[in-house]
Design a protein around this motif. Structure first.
Motif, PDB file in Angstrom:
ATOM      1  N   ALA A   1       0.307  14.854  10.544  1.00 20.12           N
ATOM      2  CA  ALA A   1       1.098  13.864  11.286  1.00 20.12           C
ATOM      3  C   ALA A   1       1.182  12.553  10.500  1.00 20.12           C
ATOM      4  CB  ALA A   1       0.499  13.619  12.673  1.00 20.12           C
TER       5      ALA A   1
ATOM      6  N   HIS B   1       3.637  13.081   7.716  1.00 17.51           N
ATOM      7  CA  HIS B   1       5.016  13.049   8.213  1.00 17.51           C
ATOM      8  C   HIS B   1       5.474  11.589   8.401  1.00 17.51           C
ATOM      9  CE1 HIS B   1       8.109  14.959  11.220  1.00 17.51           C
ATOM     10  NE2 HIS B   1       8.623  13.925  10.610  1.00 17.51           N
TER      11      HIS B   1
ATOM     12  N   LEU C   1       8.304   9.623   6.221  1.00 19.02           N
ATOM     13  CA  LEU C   1       9.483   9.046   6.872  1.00 19.02           C
ATOM     14  C   LEU C   1       9.585   7.544   6.599  1.00 19.02           C
ATOM     15  CD1 LEU C   1      11.915   9.697   8.679  1.00 19.02           C
ATOM     16  CD2 LEU C   1      10.495   9.120  10.658  1.00 19.02           C
TER      17      LEU C   1
ATOM     18  N   ASP D   1      21.514  24.213   3.663  1.00 20.01           N
ATOM     19  CA  ASP D   1      21.920  24.287   5.059  1.00 20.01           C
ATOM     20  C   ASP D   1      21.608  22.944   5.724  1.00 20.01           C
ATOM     21  OD1 ASP D   1      22.118  24.660   7.768  1.00 20.01           O
ATOM     22  OD2 ASP D   1      20.751  26.376   7.855  1.00 20.01           O
ATOM     23  N   PHE D   2      22.651  22.246   6.137  1.00 19.57           N
ATOM     24  CA  PHE D   2      22.440  20.905   6.697  1.00 19.57           C
ATOM     25  C   PHE D   2      21.866  20.910   8.120  1.00 19.57           C
ATOM     26  CE2 PHE D   2      24.929  19.588   3.017  1.00 19.57           C
ATOM     27  CZ  PHE D   2      24.177  18.503   2.605  1.00 19.57           C
ATOM     28  N   ASN D   3      21.547  22.097   8.623  1.00 22.22           N
ATOM     29  CA  ASN D   3      20.703  22.135   9.822  1.00 22.22           C
ATOM     30  C   ASN D   3      19.252  21.863   9.465  1.00 22.22           C
ATOM     31  OD1 ASN D   3      22.627  22.753  11.806  1.00 22.22           O
ATOM     32  ND2 ASN D   3      22.657  24.884  11.106  1.00 22.22           N
ATOM     33  N   MET D   4      18.943  21.907   8.172  1.00 24.70           N
ATOM     34  CA  MET D   4      17.568  21.762   7.704  1.00 24.70           C
ATOM     35  C   MET D   4      17.336  20.448   7.000  1.00 24.70           C
ATOM     36  SD  MET D   4      16.587  24.881   8.367  1.00 24.70           S
ATOM     37  CE  MET D   4      15.631  26.050   7.358  1.00 24.70           C
ATOM     38  N   GLY D   5      18.289  19.542   7.058  1.00 23.40           N
ATOM     39  CA  GLY D   5      18.009  18.310   6.327  1.00 23.40           C
ATOM     40  C   GLY D   5      19.166  17.360   6.244  1.00 23.40           C
ATOM     41  N   VAL D   6      18.976  16.374   5.418  1.00 20.44           N
ATOM     42  CA  VAL D   6      19.841  15.205   5.395  1.00 20.44           C
ATOM     43  C   VAL D   6      20.142  14.810   3.952  1.00 20.44           C
ATOM     44  CG1 VAL D   6      19.920  12.740   5.997  1.00 20.44           C
ATOM     45  CG2 VAL D   6      18.813  14.351   7.549  1.00 20.44           C
TER      46      VAL D   6
ATOM     47  N   ASN E   1       8.744  18.854   6.394  1.00 23.77           N
ATOM     48  CA  ASN E   1       8.258  20.227   6.473  1.00 23.77           C
ATOM     49  C   ASN E   1       9.403  21.117   5.989  1.00 23.77           C
ATOM     50  OD1 ASN E   1      10.004  20.751   8.876  1.00 23.77           O
ATOM     51  ND2 ASN E   1       8.590  19.311   9.850  1.00 23.77           N
TER      52      ASN E   1
ATOM     53  N   LYS F   1      11.588  22.663   7.460  1.00 18.84           N
ATOM     54  CA  LYS F   1      12.818  22.598   8.254  1.00 18.84           C
ATOM     55  C   LYS F   1      13.382  21.180   8.302  1.00 18.84           C
ATOM     56  CE  LYS F   1      11.529  26.569  10.909  1.00 18.84           C
ATOM     57  NZ  LYS F   1      10.290  26.713  10.080  1.00 18.84           N
ATOM     58  N   ASP F   2      12.855  20.338   7.447  1.00 16.58           N
ATOM     59  CA  ASP F   2      13.300  18.946   7.426  1.00 16.58           C
ATOM     60  C   ASP F   2      13.180  18.423   5.997  1.00 16.58           C
ATOM     61  OD1 ASP F   2      13.947  16.322   7.895  1.00 16.58           O
ATOM     62  OD2 ASP F   2      12.573  16.057   9.577  1.00 16.58           O
TER      63      ASP F   2
ATOM     64  N   ARG G   1      14.968  16.357   2.843  1.00 12.03           N
ATOM     65  CA  ARG G   1      15.949  15.284   2.688  1.00 12.03           C
ATOM     66  C   ARG G   1      16.121  14.916   1.218  1.00 12.03           C
ATOM     67  NH1 ARG G   1      14.944  11.773   8.092  1.00 12.03           N
ATOM     68  NH2 ARG G   1      14.301  13.535   9.376  1.00 12.03           N
TER      69      ARG G   1
ATOM     70  N   LYS H   1       0.105  23.527   6.583  1.00 14.77           N
ATOM     71  CA  LYS H   1       0.246  22.089   6.274  1.00 14.77           C
ATOM     72  C   LYS H   1      -0.335  21.741   4.896  1.00 14.77           C
ATOM     73  CE  LYS H   1       1.312  21.295  10.769  1.00 14.77           C
ATOM     74  NZ  LYS H   1       2.695  21.144  11.216  1.00 14.77           N
TER      75      LYS H   1
END
Lengths: 502, 502
Positions: free
Chosen positions: A16, A19, A23, A222-227, A240, A242-243, A245, A283
């Protein structure tokens, strides 16, 4: 609760913090306003200290070292050994006060380095560079080392890499690539000069952004998985699997800068996104393997794949679609593979790139092979300039395009650079293996990255950080690391482009 | 270290968690990819739990309650009493596990609500709404209440607000505004209808974005202190007084939607940015006062100021500059103040707005006045629709424009809505006071918000959360809260626009 479950509670908290810290950094690099910076730094400092305390304490240490490893799954075994290594064999050997003092030195030095670079003023950065180097030497002493002290730093970024192995690699670069690159740099390719004139135009930023999304999607992101976002220096980060960037930057007069930033970062991003859930869930072993393996993925997609002849159909199509620019596939191929006398590593072509890294490697090796001597940062700067002259035939005209160009040393990242070149070498070996099972020409001509990404996922990506480079290189190629693939790949590719016969 | 210094160490940690959590939510609302949501929720859950443990423990409690308040500065005294109230008279009464489970329920439900709203599917949201309501009831029991259980929720957003006081306020709305609004809604204003035809065009999104920045700057927002971004539902958040962030959304066929979202959110944002450093540094008293005071600032800028006759010069100028749309100042004034039968609260005109709030107030009061009954979420939906018919003469044609329109309930924000209407009433009283010391007409005609912002800073903003609404309303107006200013302001303004004689 058994001991492993208890351990996982600590890991959950650690993750955590990771993360939140990832961010906060992402925010800092991509959108935070000017006056917000000090507030963000303060929060990063507090959370980093909480994260440190969560793991570096006797309770956690006793737990970790009292676990019966025989009762564990393979993955949990690896989790335990990774934690022992990263927390107690590394971090905890350095007295906490020295460690936090060093961290605040680093955050100060980042700002000073930025100013030094922007104002071409090495003098103001010198005392910081000196102190960072001397502290790093001190930390190596605390941590202990085997044979060469520099081995400790190399191993931080590339597991099992030693001066002995790196020397072998860079000797080949020196012996085979340096003279070959010199030959290429002396050739004036008139076709390239002519094609370059077509690039003398403005590339609308909004259009470049649209292109960036299409290009990323073509490559399978796949832009469902990131930015995708913008930042001063392009980079990839992940919360992670699924995220994930990544960023780029857009220049109105240079369409290829963003284009190849994208194909580089998407290489990193797809790696992170293809790590298996099983590994991601630990992790501790989430995220990519070593820096070398990570750079292998990005330099593979950037250079080997999207500067490949068969990808030129797509390059041509996209440039016409977004900018109404008409190039032939051959012109595009020549343009994106142009070899140039270039001062700046990050803008270097595929061929001279490892030579930029060689220079940094030789300097770092000289500094850290001896822990007792006091570094002379004026001498280091001259060494830098001399080496550029010796290996690339150019002498930096000022320090901003010389020793001040990279952010790494101001961030204390010594031992990091070699992984860039070794990653490129891994990429060539990966490519050799890929061509045996996938029709790369066809895949690229069809703009279909499915098979390529599937191959990388199965052989490398899915393992995340649960495996080291020697396993992964063998997994992908069936052989141990062999830099000859790299040397041959480069000589072959650029001999053809520049009409050189051996 | 003395006790207050020790206390400040806890606060520092608490503030770091707040910062990280605010950023995670900001990220979730503005850019996180679809598949990233569960990972973000997980981290929010872990950090919320760590934050809870940092303050809710005997050591901290003993420290807090053993401080000799007489030895403290006024501000520190307020910090101590605020902590006693928010941590030990509120938070700590809820078992930690229930609290963190509730937090993760909330972040999940946000995504479900979004989908439900987008696909007009109340069914998928129902179980979430029910669980959130029932958990809220459970929490009220843990916290205890005086007279009406709903008082606890009202007080969360508006200090000292009770059902008794809110009833008095909303009775005036029902008695004076509902019949007046009905009269207005029955009038067909031909001038408005004619002017409206000019709005029948496409407003380029990129241009709307540029307008949004210019408009924010005109109002005095400094982009060195924050960020403007897009989100489904416009909102403002802040990390501290130097990092204030707000959002809007753009519709191609409706330029005023984003225009007045901006002027609303900038009201919030300037409030946060104008809090004094002294108060911001306490962390505990940073941020605005109650929600009612916060909404007073935003509805003040949105309605009283940027729908003011004297601001129409600017509205006309901006619409011409960005969209080549030519309106007269009178046309603009009529258009932005048009009273409409409108299903959506956030798009409602200034006059019917408090009636939208009245409906939510009555529903919430019915739900939370009795803690034992199990909520029937199908009944609630019908109640919603019936009340729209009763008070505004319209029945929502689907749930997306009915009960699903607001994000509040999916975020557990019960007791919040009344503060919107009460805030609007504060705003009228603020305006009355402002006109006594500032020439508002001249300021707006000159596009110069300096004096207005200075007045608000001195009378309200600088205090942050160190003062409550009764102090602040007296500070700004010299009187206690008096809703008659609001009723009179609305009746006066709209009587003139719609040619109604009392």
């Amino acid at each position: 609760m058994d001991k492993m479950e208890k351990l996982k509670e600590y890991i959950k908290v650690d993750a955590a913090y990771n993360h939140a810290l990832a961010l906060l950094s992402w925010d800092l690099e991509t959108e935070a306003a000017k006056n917000s910076v000090s507030g963000i730094s303060e929060t990063i400092e507090v959370l980093s200290s909480l994260q440190y305390k969560n793991l570096v304490n006797d309770e956690f240490k006793n737990l970790l070292y009292s676990i019966d490893e025989n009762s564990l799954s393979e993955l949990d075994k690896k989790v335990v050994s990774e934690l022992k290594k990263s927390v107690f064999e590394k971090l905890s050997k350095i007295p906490e006060k020295k460690y936090s003092k060093y961290n605040s030195l680093l955050s100060e030095s980042q700002a000073v380095w930025e100013e030094a670079k922007n104002t071409n003023n090495y003098e103001i950065f010198k005392p910081y560079l000196k102190e960072i180097i001397m502290t790093t030497k001190e930390f190596i002493k605390y941590r202990g080392y085997n044979k060469n002290p520099y081995n400790v730093l190399l191993d931080d970024f590339e597991d099992e890499l030693t001066v002995k192995k790196a020397d072998e690699f860079f000797e080949k670069v020196k012996k085979d690539l340096v003279p070959f690159a010199k030959k290429v740099l002396d050739i004036e390719n008139k076709e390239i000069l002519k094609a370059k004139e077509k690039l003398n135009m403005k590339f609308d930023i909004q259009k470049q952004k649209e292109l960036a999304y299409e290009l990323s999607r073509i490559m399978g992101f796949d832009f469902n998985m990131g930015v995708l976002k913008e930042s001063e220096h392009p980079f990839t980060t992940n919360m992670n699997n699924k995220d994930v960037r990544f960023t780029t930057h857009y220049y109105e007069n240079d369409v290829f800068s963003s284009f190849y930033s994208i194909t580089h970062e998407v290489g990193h991003a797809i790696y992170e996104a293809q790590i298996s859930d099983e590994v991601d869930n630990t992790k501790v072993l989430a995220g990519g393997s070593t820096m070398g393996i990570h750079e292998a993925q990005s330099r593979f997609t950037e250079n080997v794949i999207t500067k490949h002849k068969a990808f030129m159909k797509t390059v041509v199509r996209l440039l016409e679609k977004y900018f109404d620019l008409k190039l032939t596939e051959n012109e595009a191929y020549l343009l994106v593979n142009e070899v140039k006398k270039q001062y700046i590593r990050t803008e270097a072509d595929e061929l001279t790139y490892p030579i930029h890294v060689l220079i940094r490697y030789e300097i770092e090796k000289e500094i850290f092979s001896d822990l007792e001597s006091v570094v002379d940062v004026e001498y280091i700067k001259n060494l830098w300039n001399d080496m550029y002259e010796k290996y690339l035939g150019i002498r930096p005209r000022n320090d901003s395009e010389g020793i001040l160009q990279d952010s790494h040393w101001s961030a204390g990242l010594f031992g990091y650079f070699p992984s860039y070149a070794i990653g490129s070498a891994y990429a060539s070996q990966m490519y050799e293996a890929l061509t045996k099972v996938v029709d790369v020409n066809k895949a690229l001509e069809n703009e279909d990255f499915t098979e390529i990404n599937k191959f990388l996922k199965e052989k490398i990506h899915k393992y995340g950080a649960s495996k080291g480079p020697s396993f992964l290189i063998k997994s992908v190629s069936g052989e141990d690391f062999n830099p000859d693939y790299y040397i041959n790949y480069l000589k072959d590719k650029f001999s053809k482009i520049y009409g050189i016969k051996e």
